[in-house]
Enzyme design. Structure first.
Site, PDB file in Angstrom:
ATOM      1  N   CYS A 262      -2.488   3.622  -5.619  1.00  0.00           N
ATOM      2  CA  CYS A 262      -1.463   3.688  -4.573  1.00  0.00           C
ATOM      3  C   CYS A 262      -1.069   5.136  -4.306  1.00  0.00           C
ATOM      4  O   CYS A 262      -0.260   5.712  -5.035  1.00  0.00           O
ATOM      5  CB  CYS A 262      -0.239   2.867  -4.995  1.00  0.00           C
ATOM      6  SG  CYS A 262       1.067   2.919  -3.770  1.00  0.00           S
TER       7      CYS A 262
ATOM      8  N   CYS B  58       2.562   5.774  -3.578  1.00  0.00           N
ATOM      9  CA  CYS B  58       3.463   5.729  -4.743  1.00  0.00           C
ATOM     10  C   CYS B  58       3.346   7.011  -5.563  1.00  0.00           C
ATOM     11  O   CYS B  58       4.338   7.533  -6.039  1.00  0.00           O
ATOM     12  CB  CYS B  58       3.111   4.594  -5.702  1.00  0.00           C
ATOM     13  SG  CYS B  58       2.544   3.108  -4.942  1.00  0.00           S
ATOM     14  N   ASP B  59       2.117   7.469  -5.750  1.00  0.00           N
ATOM     15  CA  ASP B  59       1.884   8.498  -6.771  1.00  0.00           C
ATOM     16  C   ASP B  59       1.446   9.853  -6.221  1.00  0.00           C
ATOM     17  O   ASP B  59       1.352  10.814  -6.982  1.00  0.00           O
ATOM     18  CB  ASP B  59       0.812   7.995  -7.764  1.00  0.00           C
ATOM     19  CG  ASP B  59       1.255   6.711  -8.446  1.00  0.00           C
ATOM     20  OD1 ASP B  59       2.465   6.569  -8.676  1.00  0.00           O
ATOM     21  OD2 ASP B  59       0.406   5.854  -8.723  1.00  0.00           O
TER      22      ASP B  59
END
Ligand code: NDP
Length: 308
Positions: free
Chosen positions: A136, A139-140
């Site tokens: 992701c 997300c990261d």
């Protein structure tokens, strides 16, 4: 021992599950929702959600799910921790097992178990998961600002993630196993027009390299057999998702990819009284809002079925 009887069982706690819960509880169907392994679903792994209608400034993924949960509870949904580990859909009431222990019976079921990201299956990839290996980018990606990263895959997701990462990172490599991208023309154009993305066609990943600090590189092999190593700090997978339907295999009609087949324009599955909503039945759109919309459809279909 007499088993607990549930009128409307909802499996899964993403936007589809919670929306189904809001509608079925407001219709007095006394829904019981089991959260599953990942309470709140995939959105809890993202940061900002900018495309869910009603939030002009965007909303944090966790906050959105917490709000949906609260709304479902407000109308009386019983939300339980636990994962359905066994399901027998051969006769009504349907028989299910929770966490391998508790047995319950349900008159109707709304399946909203979602989909999960695919990984390559390399031991080194598993070893560094969460330490440089991620599925992701939104997300990261933040953790790899000004660093070099690689994205595996040549579909729309890979292109989207690569362009997103390119806005944060110094260099983004796309590792694509075919001599072309599968993504839409528009997404391909975006990638080709981004100077700090390099697409490496006809390469497969051999091994993710790293040390105590996490990922430090990746070895890739060209289809002609030659190998090279990329120095990277982040290794992102964007090779598709698989629907969480293992439980229902051989019991419900699934498509070739394992997604639950529903009757066109409805949430009805091949078993009467069982409905499907969200990513578990949608290989195409996979958006929070489409999942929520299909959760509403499933709730209305389920209500009609129970009132009959
Ligand atoms: P796709 O299935 O479209 O693409 C997966 C990519 O990963 C392909 O390039 C595939 O290669 C590659 N791949 C699969 N397995 C491996 C493997 N083991 N090793 C290396 N590469 C692998 O998945 P997406 O998640 O990209 O998209 C899913 C759906 O969602 C699509 O319909 C897409 O259009 C849609 N979508 C739309 C978006 C938008 O419109 N903004 C954004 C994101 C997704 P190969 O081509 O060789 O099979």
């Amino acid at each position: 021992m007499e088993k607990e009887q549930i009128k409307c069982l909802i499996i899964g706690s993403g936007p589809a599950g919670y929306t189904a819960a809001i509608y079925t509880s407001r219709a007095n169907l006394a829904p019981v929702l089991y959260e599953g392994i990942e309470p709140g679903g995939q959105l809890t792994t993202t940061t900002e959600v900018d495309n869910f209608p009603g939030y002009p400034e965007g909303v944090d993924g966790n906050q959105l799910m917490a709000d949906l949960r609260k709304q479902a509870e407000r109308f009386g949904t019983e939300i339980r921790r636990g994962t359905i580990t066994k399901a027998d859909l051969s006769a009504r009431p349907f028989r299910l097992t929770v966490d391998g222990e508790k047995e319950i019976e349900a008159q109707s079921i709304i399946i909203a178990t979602g989909a999960s990201a695919r990984y390559l299956g390399l031991p080194s990839e598993t070893k560094f998961r969460g330490q440089g290996v991620s599925a992701c980018a939104t997300c990261d990606g933040f953790f790899y600002r000004k660093k070099d990263v690689a994205v595996v895959g040549g579909g729309d997701t890979a292109c989207e993630e690569a362009t997103y990462l390119a806005s944060l990172c110094r260099q983004v490599y796309m590792i694509v196993r075919k001599p072309f991208l599968r993504a839409s023309q528009a997404m391909q154009q975006r990638v080709m027009n981004t100077p700090n993305i390099e697409v490496l066609f006809e390469y497969n990943t051999v091994e993710v390299l790293g040390d105590d600090s996490g990922v430090t590189g990746v070895t890739i092999r060209h289809n002609d057999g030659s190998e090279r190593t990329l120095d990277i700090a982040g290794f992102f997978l964007a090779i598709g998702h698989h629907p969480n339907t293992e439980l229902f295999r051989d019991q419900l009609e699934l498509d070739a990819e394992g997604y639950i087949r529903t009757e066109a324009g409805t949430s009805r599955t091949s078993v009467e009284g069982v409905f499907a909503a969200g990513d578990v039945q949608d290989p195409h759109y996979r958006q929070a809002i489409t999942a929520a919309g299909s959760g509403c459809v499933a709730a209305l279909d389920c209500e009609r079925f129970l009132r009959r």
